[in-house]
Design a protein around this motif. Structure first.
Motif, PDB file in Angstrom:
ATOM      1  N   GLY A 101       0.907  -1.558   0.007  1.00  0.00           N
ATOM      2  CA  GLY A 101      -0.132   0.195  -0.093  1.00  0.00           C
ATOM      3  C   GLY A 101      -0.031   1.623  -0.181  1.00  0.00           C
ATOM      4  N   ALA A 131       0.343   3.888   2.907  1.00  0.00           N
ATOM      5  CA  ALA A 131      -1.129   4.196   3.368  1.00  0.00           C
ATOM      6  C   ALA A 131      -0.206   2.611   4.519  1.00  0.00           C
ATOM      7  N   ILE A 178       0.796   3.439   8.260  1.00  0.00           N
ATOM      8  CA  ILE A 178      -0.872   3.460   9.231  1.00  0.00           C
ATOM      9  C   ILE A 178      -0.777   2.531  10.159  1.00  0.00           C
ATOM     10  N   PRO A 235      -0.054   6.273  -1.737  1.00  0.00           N
ATOM     11  CA  PRO A 235      -0.421   5.997  -0.588  1.00  0.00           C
ATOM     12  C   PRO A 235      -2.237   4.348  -1.254  1.00  0.00           C
ATOM     13  N   LYS A 236      -2.077   3.345  -1.256  1.00  0.00           N
ATOM     14  CA  LYS A 236      -3.207   2.415  -2.014  1.00  0.00           C
ATOM     15  C   LYS A 236      -4.383   1.748  -1.087  1.00  0.00           C
ATOM     16  N   TRP A 237      -5.328   2.814  -0.291  1.00  0.00           N
ATOM     17  CA  TRP A 237      -5.899   2.365   0.634  1.00  0.00           C
ATOM     18  C   TRP A 237      -6.847   1.050   1.313  1.00  0.00           C
ATOM     19  N   ASP A 238      -6.852   1.130  -0.133  1.00  0.00           N
ATOM     20  CA  ASP A 238      -7.665  -0.414   0.065  1.00  0.00           C
ATOM     21  C   ASP A 238      -7.380  -1.757   0.532  1.00  0.00           C
ATOM     22  N   LYS A 239      -5.496  -1.482   0.449  1.00  0.00           N
ATOM     23  CA  LYS A 239      -4.738  -2.433   1.445  1.00  0.00           C
ATOM     24  C   LYS A 239      -4.826  -2.942   2.559  1.00  0.00           C
ATOM     25  N   LEU A 240      -5.276  -2.009   3.664  1.00  0.00           N
ATOM     26  CA  LEU A 240      -5.469  -1.252   5.035  1.00  0.00           C
ATOM     27  C   LEU A 240      -6.572  -2.467   5.616  1.00  0.00           C
TER      28      LEU A 240
END
Length: 538
Positions: free
Chosen positions: A47, A50, A53, A250-255
């Motif tokens: 991510g 991201a 985080i 950031p690739k937020w969907d990875k979270l």
């Protein structure tokens, strides 16, 4: 109170000469090769920006608590791992488990250091030997990187050819065989370099922390100098900013995936070198009233900063490489030895005055590895010296030499033509499951057997301040839960070991689990021995 101490040549235990030597040794131990060749790839794969985080979250929930616990424990009891758990007799075997892990790590980690020395020596030339395909070790499949990178290129192996740096690594440095069953012959060049590496390490540890404490002024600071120089140079090259942007994008969907959080927790745990025994050993040489709380904060923050700093530097150079080769950055990204000994060397060939940058890069890797080996060897020597003070107290110099020679001889099979398979096996099994089990047992035994309130009183006795609710909750509940999640997730997703396209045979995986068992079983065996030879209730 006469607190137990390890002895130097005068019969008294030595302490760090000053705070700087301790902090540099701790930073050098925590900041290792994984910060350079593991974290950048994990960040981009999970991510980009991201990933910071879950990374920082796991730093707070698991990394910092286990680090502070081990530093406090070592400083309070002034003993290596074998003696550190005397206050919890039921888990005295935990110290033995840590020493066994350190022995395994000491065997193969110095072989990795010998690889960096091999590349370092090979860089003193007008043209890097892995820049072209016209060498005696090259095959018909060798194709210059500018001719290869034109489509989806993953981990430097493509269907139309192999880049020169990969052939140099496989056919010149390793002379690698096709499988683990075929050890082949000893690579005498690597064997001699391995000997040199052990001589350097022994020279730096000949007087224990008194000599290694001086060495870390260079070995712990030099990597930052090199990273800064490489980053400054990379920013003058086209494509560097694209690499940095890709690293942080950031690739937020990875979270939303469990794997990202597992990878973040695993990276934090391993990068801080927890449960190897080294943190306990190094802090055991502190003065009793040293502010170990402040030291832990400094080292942990420095470690995480270094990972991010190294990620920016690595991806800046990879961005330049992708620009030159007219390919996407994801195609040239890699981790582990693939990054350090294949992708990055290939990127260096694209830079002007490439031998200079190659010398700096591999000298940096060498110093990163040295600091880890200092603490690893000191853990083994200090633990056994504490366990047998009358026999070894005044012979520490000779005993250190004996340990170095032993580990050198045991490590010789790893510098055979098939030795890299065994190195990969040890690294994949020993430096994973065993450490997590040790950490879980350590926190639970301190919290629920020795007693959390008693341990907090010990810390107050040293520092004058009692740990607040954050430390008590993370030690007794949150951190063990996080590490249990990592352990369960890792076992549930276990797959037989592979190296590139090669699948290890069943017996090799059984051997890997045996190395795990040989350390972890020290805990129940030690408990059984303590219960059997002592009277009284359980």
């Amino acid at each position: 109170i006469n607190f137990p101490q390890e002895y130097d040549e005068t019969g008294e235990r030595g302490n760090w000469t000053n705070k700087a030597e301790f902090l540099l040794s701790m930073i050098g131990y925590a900041v290792g090769l994984g910060n350079v060749w593991r974290f950048p790839y994990l960040a981009f794969e999970n991510g980009g920006g991201a990933f910071l985080i879950p990374y920082l979250t796991m730093l707070v929930l698991a990394g910092l608590p286990i680090f502070f616990l081990e530093v406090s424990l070592g400083q309070f009891c002034s003993q290596g791992p074998l003696g550190a758990f005397n206050g919890v007799p039921l888990v005295k075997g935990l110290g033995a488990a840590m020493v066994v892990v350190s022995v395994y790590v000491g065997i193969y980690y110095n072989v990795v250091i010998s690889y960096t020395l091999y590349f370092l020596f090979s860089s003193f030339t007008s043209e890097l030997p892995w820049a072209r395909c016209n060498n005696q070790w090259n095959t018909q499949a060798c194709v210059h990187s500018s001719s290869i990178y034109n489509s989806n290129y993953i981990r430097v192996r493509v269907t139309i050819g192999v880049i020169p740096s990969e052939e140099y690594w496989n056919f010149k440095v390793l002379e690698k065989t096709n499988n683990i069953e075929n050890l082949g012959k000893i690579r005498w060049e690597l064997a001699l370099i391995l000997l040199l590496a052990w001589i350097i390490i022994y020279g730096c540890l000949i007087k224990g922390i008194k000599s290694s404490g001086k060495a870390v002024y260079f070995t712990a600071t030099f990597p930052y100098v090199v990273l800064t120089i490489l980053l400054a140079r990379a920013f003058t090259l086209e494509g560097a900013m694209d690499g940095v942007f890709y690293f942080f994008n950031p690739k937020w969907d990875k979270l939303l995936t469990a794997k990202v959080w597992k990878d973040a927790a695993t990276q934090i745990f391993y990068s801080l070198s927890a449960s190897w025994g080294g943190l306990i050993t190094l802090s055991s040489y502190n003065k009793f009233n040293n502010n170990c709380y402040r030291d832990s904060i400094i080292v942990v923050i420095t470690n995480s900063f270094t990972s991010i700093f190294a990620g920016v530097t690595i991806f800046a150079v990879i961005g330049f490489m992708a620009h030159v080769l007219k390919t996407d950055i994801a195609s040239v990204a890699a981790d582990g030895p693939g990054l350090a000994f294949v992708v990055y060397p290939e990127a260096l060939t694209q830079m002007p005055v490439s031998p200079l940058w190659s010398v700096l890069f591999f000298l940096m890797l060498f110093t990163l590895g040295l600091d880890t080996m200092f603490a690893t060897l000191e853990t083994i020597v200090t633990s056994l010296t504490d366990a047998f003070p009358r026999q070894l107290r005044h012979q520490k110099c000779i005993f250190t030499l004996a340990v170095c020679v032993f580990l050198l001889l045991i490590g010789l099979p790893l510098v055979t033509q098939g030795g890299f398979y065994y190195l990969h096996l040890l690294d994949s099994y020993v430096a994973s499951y065993s450490l997590i089990v040790c950490a879980i047992v350590e926190m639970l035994s301190i919290s629920y057997i020795y007693g959390l309130n008693r341990f907090c009183d010990d810390i107050k006795m040293m520092t004058g301040r009692r740990p607040n609710v954050y430390w008590r909750v993370t030690w007794s509940l949150v951190s063990p839960a996080v590490l249990t999640f990592i352990l369960v997730y890792s076992i549930a997703n276990y797959k037989p070991l592979k190296l590139d396209d090669y699948s290890f045979p069943v017996w090799a995986n059984v051997l890997g689990w045996f190395t795990v068992a040989s350390s972890v079983l020290c805990i129940p065996v030690g408990a059984a021995l303590e219960v059997g030879r002592n009277s009284g209730s359980f």
